[in-house]
Design a protein around this motif. Structure first.
Motif, short mmCIF file in Angstrom:
data_model
loop_
_atom_site.label_atom_id
_atom_site.label_comp_id
_atom_site.label_asym_id
_atom_site.label_seq_id
_atom_site.Cartn_x
_atom_site.Cartn_y
_atom_site.Cartn_z
N UNK A 113 55.92 27.46 40.67
CA UNK A 113 55.69 28.05 41.89
C UNK A 113 55.61 28.97 41.78
N UNK A 114 54.93 28.90 42.78
CA UNK A 114 54.57 30.68 43.14
C UNK A 114 55.34 30.98 45.07
N UNK A 115 56.13 31.71 45.35
CA UNK A 115 56.17 31.64 46.86
C UNK A 115 55.81 33.61 47.30
N UNK A 116 55.51 33.17 48.53
CA UNK A 116 55.33 34.68 49.13
C UNK A 116 56.53 34.96 49.45
N UNK A 117 56.35 36.57 49.35
CA UNK A 117 57.77 36.48 50.67
C UNK A 117 56.60 36.93 52.32
N UNK A 118 57.13 36.58 53.08
CA UNK A 118 56.63 37.21 54.35
C UNK A 118 56.65 37.86 54.66
N UNK A 119 56.07 38.81 55.74
CA UNK A 119 56.60 39.91 56.22
C UNK A 119 57.91 40.49 57.16
N UNK A 120 58.59 39.36 57.13
CA UNK A 120 59.52 39.53 57.80
C UNK A 120 60.70 40.24 56.88
N UNK A 121 60.86 40.17 55.50
CA UNK A 121 61.10 39.88 54.72
C UNK A 121 62.01 39.10 54.83
N UNK A 122 62.02 38.28 55.09
CA UNK A 122 63.49 36.67 55.57
C UNK A 122 62.76 36.21 54.61
N UNK A 123 61.87 34.86 54.86
CA UNK A 123 60.89 33.79 54.79
C UNK A 123 60.09 34.05 53.45
N UNK A 124 60.02 32.94 52.67
CA UNK A 124 59.19 32.70 51.79
C UNK A 124 58.36 31.27 51.99
N UNK A 125 56.86 31.38 51.47
CA UNK A 125 56.11 30.08 51.89
C UNK A 125 55.52 30.35 50.65
N UNK A 126 54.35 28.79 50.01
CA UNK A 126 54.92 28.17 48.61
C UNK A 126 52.93 28.44 48.43
#
Length: 409
Positions: free
Chosen positions: A302-315
């Motif tokens: 899987x690939x997760x993208x770091x969200x703009x907040x810099x703390x959370x990830x989204x697949x």
């Protein structure tokens, strides 16, 4: 100086252009056309005449090349070095062999392989550690004070950074290069005592020709507790350096402007295998195999993208089940590494020279054709590489003041 490009590609037929068109073009317009050529084509074209041969030493042409040439999202692969342990009565010494002096350059747009030689550029006992802006960074293998070498394999320009003030063993290295600035980071155990608990610190080297800022190896803040930087790789995305932290899995982030380290929790960290950080078009992505015993969570990559907040990830995406089945058979539990560039992802298997590629724009997975220049079946280590004829910022190592002529002559 002409680099030793060797090419392996599929020939294509095209209609010949009337030579009278080229003969009547103004010289300035012709130079603009040549500035758009990818480096392999440019070096072949230099054999046409003396003037074209001299373009690599022309300031005006190199400026046009930097402004006009489209970005090339290619990869540079080296044979994975081998690790050996030597045991004596009191100590165990780990030795990492130097990689081959030959690198394999791959163009994922047309599945073309090239060969580049570093034998006359880099001294023995150095290994490639990072890449950015057309430069490849090499680090000395011996424990102790570390030396970094920045090299443009096309123009053959090589510059040595001064040794680090603190000795280190196997540090992680980060590099970001612009046209008029660059920053390098070394992070890891500072080897104050072989019997002491790890003292994880980092040092940075900054140079900016526009502002005149020059800071050689300033000590940065200490890294967070419970760090283990095994991968040795760092990525620069949006003003921060990132690297994987192991046992347990997390991501370390270094804010260059704030001179501050922080830790980001990895997604599904208890079920990850072989996690890697890659850069996708200016975004940070974590790639890993997911292996969970429960049947409702199938094994996958899987690939997760770091969200703009810099703390959370989204697949962001995951490998199709049929592709994952083929990948699992080829990988066979030996481990793998990932490197991203632009919208491409390359996955190298440590036990073989197989490379699996992913185009995030077209959502296509495919196996790279075998490299025709490599007879070694050991795994390959990849770096994102953009081939550039000129890398002006390398001149900042010799002098904080910028002179474009000094970088190209």
């Amino acid at each position: 100086m002409k680099p030793s490009f060797s090419i392996a590609t599929t020939s294509s037929t095209s209609l010949p252009m009337d030579p009278r068109i080229w003969r009547n073009l103004p010289q300035g317009l012709l130079d603009r056309v040549l500035a758009f050529l990818p480096p392999p084509s440019f070096f072949r074209a230099r054999a046409v005449c003396k003037r074209w041969y001299s373009l690599l030493f022309s300031d005006s042409f190199l400026e046009s090349h930097l402004l006009l040439s489209p970005p090339l999202h290619w990869f540079l692969f080296f044979t994975h070095p081998t690790t050996t342990n030597t045991t004596t009565t009191t100590t165990v010494t780990t030795t990492i062999s130097s990689p081959s002096s030959t690198a394999f350059l791959f163009n994922p747009d047309d599945n073309t392989w090239y060969r580049l030689s570093f034998s006359t550029l880099i001294p023995p006992n150095f290994s490639p550690a990072a890449s950015s802006g057309g430069l490849l960074c090499w680090i000395s293998n011996d424990a102790g004070l570390k030396t970094l070498i920045l090299c443009n394999p096309l123009s053959k320009l090589v510059s040595h950074l001064p040794p680090t003030p603190r000795p280190r063993l196997f540090p992680s290295v980060g590099l970001t290069v612009g046209d008029s600035s660059f920053s390098a980071v070394i992070a890891g155990d500072d080897l104050i005592s072989p019997f002491a608990v790890k003292n994880l610190t980092a040092e940075t080297f900054h140079a900016d020709g526009l502002t005149g800022f020059y800071s050689p190896w300033a000590t940065a803040s200490s890294l967070p507790r419970l760090c283990n930087l095994e991968s040795g790789l760092m990525l620069f995305v949006s003003g921060r350096f990132y690297c994987m932290n192991y046992s347990p899995f997390s991501v370390l982030s270094y804010d260059v402007a704030g001179n501050d380290w922080s830790k980001i929790q990895a997604p599904m960290r208890r079920f990850l295998r072989c996690p890697s950080l890659v850069e996708f078009s200016g975004r940070l992505v974590l790639v890993a195999a997911v292996e969970k015993s429960k049947l409702n969570v199938p094994r996958s990559l899987r690939l997760w993208l770091l969200q703009p907040c810099g703390r959370a990830w989204a697949e962001l995406d995951r490998m199709p089940s049929e592709v994952y089945r083929q990948f699992s058979e080829a990988e066979a539990g030996h481990g793998f590494e990932c490197v991203g560039h632009g919208h491409f992802l390359a996955i190298t298997i440590k036990a073989t020279s197989d490379i699996l590629l992913f185009d995030s724009r077209r959502k296509v997975w495919w196996w790279a054709p075998p490299c025709p220049f490599s007879r070694d079946r050991r795994g390959l280590r990849g770096f994102a590489y953009e081939p550039r004829l000129a890398t002006p910022s390398v001149g900042l190592i010799e002098s904080p003041s910028i002179s474009f002529h000094a970088f190209t002559s």
